[in-house]
Design an enzyme around this catalytic site. Structure first.
Site, short mmCIF file in Angstrom:
data_model
loop_
_atom_site.label_atom_id
_atom_site.label_comp_id
_atom_site.label_asym_id
_atom_site.label_seq_id
_atom_site.Cartn_x
_atom_site.Cartn_y
_atom_site.Cartn_z
N ASP A 57 -1.44 2.29 0.78
CA ASP A 57 -2.06 2.30 2.04
C ASP A 57 -3.51 2.91 1.84
O ASP A 57 -3.65 3.32 0.82
CB ASP A 57 -1.21 3.19 2.94
N ASP A 69 1.74 7.27 3.83
CA ASP A 69 1.89 8.45 4.48
C ASP A 69 2.10 8.42 5.93
O ASP A 69 2.21 9.53 6.49
CB ASP A 69 0.50 9.08 4.26
N ASP A 102 4.03 3.07 7.63
CA ASP A 102 4.42 2.51 6.23
C ASP A 102 5.93 2.86 5.80
O ASP A 102 6.40 2.63 4.91
CB ASP A 102 3.53 3.61 5.14
#
Length: 778
Positions: free
Chosen positions: A476, A668, A672
């Site tokens: 990410d 995080d 996600d």
């Protein structure tokens, strides 16, 4: 926060303790506690649900956001000295769980929340009994304690026999050892016999010896050893080894308890889901009155009010108002997004600038974040393939031992029939696979403990092994490759104008305002006539000067053209993925600056290392494609996509797995969570959201990507240690079995060797150099 610490007299101590954790972020500024959270803490039933203590006290648990070092522990545990009615306060730093004992007649939980908010901490309620040890774990702990007590006393009695006691003293010692061994075997080893009997029953029904569990040969070894010693006492001749049996049982129970405890601590993270979205909301009545109600009481079609600075509690449509939403936790988009009447909003996003009235479409599990988290919760703690292999080998092991027993009986019946019982006993005792049964769970438990000391929490046994098999890494962007918060990355113009803008922004609730204040500080000038213009910026008077801060096009409309050079800079900043901002003072443009989410300094080196190791690296982000492309260029990544929804991230992971890839997902945020759960290994970086913590197999409490490299390297070392322990255990059993068949091992020697091999495994597991931190071994 600094002012609050100084006012309370804690500034010097807090700073001294913070040096114990220099790698963590700086402390946050003091914040106003969310009114809805305080309403939930203050509701009548909050303390009624708490655990009752003596003297009318009540004990409950709160999750505290923002704790990160020893100074936080010290400061928060000052609660009993600062808030009347708080009798005790204990903070579990690793789990951010605060346990408080309060007098409900004197203080409310909301008072605790307000005191914590003075120092930048946000407290949220947790479920009663969440994270407490289960009955099974408590029963096993009691069984383990009894087993060690019996083992210790049995060893003391055995010293008399080993020191050469004879006559009545030796006879009394043998009988006393038998008396201690009966509860040790009958109570302490009961779980092993129960599982062995269950696996024997299953194998008999299936007519398949491969169904036998590893506890079967363990129970057989304990039973034969204890039975032979008991017969020696009753017959008045022969050696006894009750001490070896008792120590072995206690050691095996300890390994099982460590396994159970680690799984419970991992599963506790799921309770934090309840703290992600408010459980109370402001419902607007037919006459415009506003009342605070439980979210569960809301129905589609209800109207709720969401003031600036609060989390949206429902999915719905904006019916009145215009504001900007921080959707980073849900979508990964770092830039706040404007919403107006008719726009959709989601639970879990934060309203930044102005009040909104939202028509409810969905609540609870029916919301988008609810559906994501429900999918996450379906995942279970999984066991490592090597652990499953050790369990499966039990059936083959039993078959092999029985075959060797038949061979031994036949061989010694031909050589010396009188020696058959002794050699059979020695064989069954020496081949007890206790070391094999302890090697995998203990090595993995020790590795997970050392990882935790390095700030790396591993949720399951499987994750340790899977980390060594990863060939594809999916990253990410926001908060993972980047630092996860806005910073001033460039500026031009009058510095005095920037200082005035920072002073004005102190009254704003916005990531851009926070970034400017961190960069420039807050000046002493008096601020008046403040007006926040939704989706544009903020204006006001600072030290007598009219000041406006906001979007460049809005500033141009307010104060005229920005000139020739500044628009070029603003365009370059925007192309690099940053957010451009302009400042006007006295009705004229005075400065421009850009805010952005800085790339973590270690990110580029880590990506290069993975690429050199042959791993494929992908970047999937919900952020704007231009911003994602800029980051990918800096890192040299070819596989990068922006505007990827949480559902699309999970689908991308599935596609990679369908191609035979072993995928590590690093993220995080809530956006996600589904991808973290779908991946073979999910890693949540430090500072991540509750949902990421719940979904991940690995949670990094320290910020940055360096702990991720440590996790990969540490897992590789841990698995090497584990394989050595398994090889040692199998080699011991093979050598011991061969010696017993050959008649080289007596029952006494076999009984002594059995716990020695187990303790050797324990020692090697405890000495394993697995996880490192800051260049040292842990």
């Amino acid at each position: 926060m600094r002012e609050a610490l100084a006012e309370a007299g804690y500034g010097a101590t807090y700073d001294r303790l913070r040096t114990l954790a220099p790698a963590v972020r700086a402390a946050s500024r003091a914040q106003a506690p969310e009114a809805l959270v305080l309403a939930e803490l203050d509701r009548a039933g909050a303390l009624a649900e708490a655990r009752p203590l003596d003297d009318g006290l009540r004990e409950t648990d709160l999750y505290v956001d923002g704790v990160h070092c020893a100074a936080c522990v010290w400061l928060i545990e000052r609660l009993p000295y600062e808030v009347e009615g708080v009798a005790a306060a204990r903070l579990d730093l690793a789990r951010a769980r605060l346990t408080v004992a309060v007098d409900p007649q004197v203080v409310r939980l909301g008072d605790v929340g307000r005191w914590l908010a003075r120092f930048g901490y946000a407290a949220r309620p947790s479920r009663p009994e969440a994270g407490r040890a289960t009955n099974a774990e408590r029963r096993l702990l009691v069984r383990m304690g009894v087993a060690w007590a019996l083992a210790g006393n049995t060893m003391l009695v055995a010293f008399a026999l080993y020191s050469g006691a004879t006559g009545a003293l030796a006879e009394a010692a043998r009988w006393f050892s038998l008396a201690l061994a009966v509860p040790a075997v009958g109570y302490g080893a009961a779980p092993f016999f129960q599982r062995a009997w269950a696996s024997l029953t299953l194998a008999a029904r299936a007519n398949d010896l491969r169904r036998l569990h590893l506890d079967t040969p363990i129970a057989l070894g304990i039973g034969v050893g204890a039975g032979q010693s008991a017969w020696a006492v009753l017959a008045g001749r022969g050696e006894v080894w009750f001490d070896s049996i008792a120590v072995l049982i206690a050691a095996l129970l300890t390994a099982r308890w460590l396994q159970l405890r680690s799984r419970r601590l991992a599963a506790e993270a799921s309770d934090r889901l309840l703290a992600l979205v408010p459980r109370v909301a402001r419902r607007v009545g037919a006459r415009g009155t506003v009342e605070v109600v439980e979210v569960d009481a809301l129905r589609p079609g209800d109207l709720v009010e969401v003031p600036a600075g609060e989390v949206v509690p429902v999915d719905g449509v904006v019916e009145a108002g215009a504001s900007r939403l921080d959707r980073a936790a849900l979508t990964g988009e770092a830039r706040p997004e404007s919403v107006a009447e008719g726009a959709g909003v989601e639970a879990g996003t934060t309203n930044l600038t102005a009040p909104l009235r939202v028509r409810v479409r969905a609540v609870g599990e029916a919301t988008r974040v609810g559906r994501l988290l429900a999918w996450v919760e379906k995942g279970e703690v999984r066991r490592a393939p090597v652990v499953l292999w050790a369990d499966r080998v039990g059936g083959h092991f039993v078959v092999g031992v029985l075959a060797l027993a038949a061979l031994t009986a036949g061989l010694w019946a031909w050589l010396d029939p009188a020696q058959v019982p002794a050699h059979l006993t020695a064989l069954l005792v020496v081949t007890c696979p206790c070391a094999l049964g302890m090697a995998t769970p203990l090595a993995l438990a020790v590795a997970q403990g050392r990882a935790a000391r390095a700030g790396i929490f591993v949720k399951s046994d499987e994750a340790v092994q899977r980390l060594t098999e990863v060939d594809t890494v999916v990253l990410d962007k926001t908060g993972t490759l980047t630092e996860g918060r806005m910073e001033v990355v460039a500026w031009a113009g009058d510095e005095a104008a920037l200082d005035l803008a920072s002073t004005l922004d102190a009254l704003a609730t916005h990531p851009v305002a926070d970034a400017l204040m961190r960069a420039r500080g807050v000046g002493p000038g008096r601020v008046t006539d403040v007006e926040a213009v939704a989706g544009q910026g903020i204006r006001g008077t600072v030290a007598g000067w009219p000041v406006s801060v906001g979007r460049p096009d809005w500033i141009e409309a307010e104060a005229g053209p920005l000139g020739f050079e500044w628009p070029r800079r603003l365009a370059a900043w925007a192309e690099a993925g940053h957010t451009p901002v302009a400042v006007a003072v006295g009705g004229r443009p005075a400065a421009v600056f850009a805010v952005g989410d800085r790339l973590r300094p270690e990110a580029a080196a880590l990506v290069r290392q993975w690429t050199a190791e042959g791993k494929a690296v992908h970047l999937l982000s919900g952020d704007h494609p231009a911003t994602v492309a800029a980051v990918a260029t800096q890192l040299g990544l070819e596989q990068a996509r922006g505007h990827v929804s949480p559902e699309a991230k999970r689908e991308a992971i599935e596609a990679l797995q369908a191609d035979g890839r072993t995928v590590l997902m690093v993220g995080d945020g809530v956006n996600d969570a589904a991808a973290l759960r779908q991946a073979d290994v999910g890693a949540a970086v430090g500072g991540g959201t509750t949902a990421a913590l719940v979904a991940a197999d690995v949670f990094l409490t320290r910020r940055g990507l360096e702990p991720l490299r440590e996790a990969l390297d540490g897992s590789a070392r841990a698995m090497r240690v584990l394989r050595r322990l398994l090889a040692l255990s199998l080699a011991y059993n093979a050598v011991g079995a061969a010696a017993a068949v050959a008649g080289l091992v007596t029952p006494l020697v076999a009984a002594a060797a059995m716990p020695v091999s187990s303790l050797a495994v324990v020692g090697l597991a405890l000495a394993q150099p697995s996880f490192r931190r800051s260049g040292g071994l842990l």
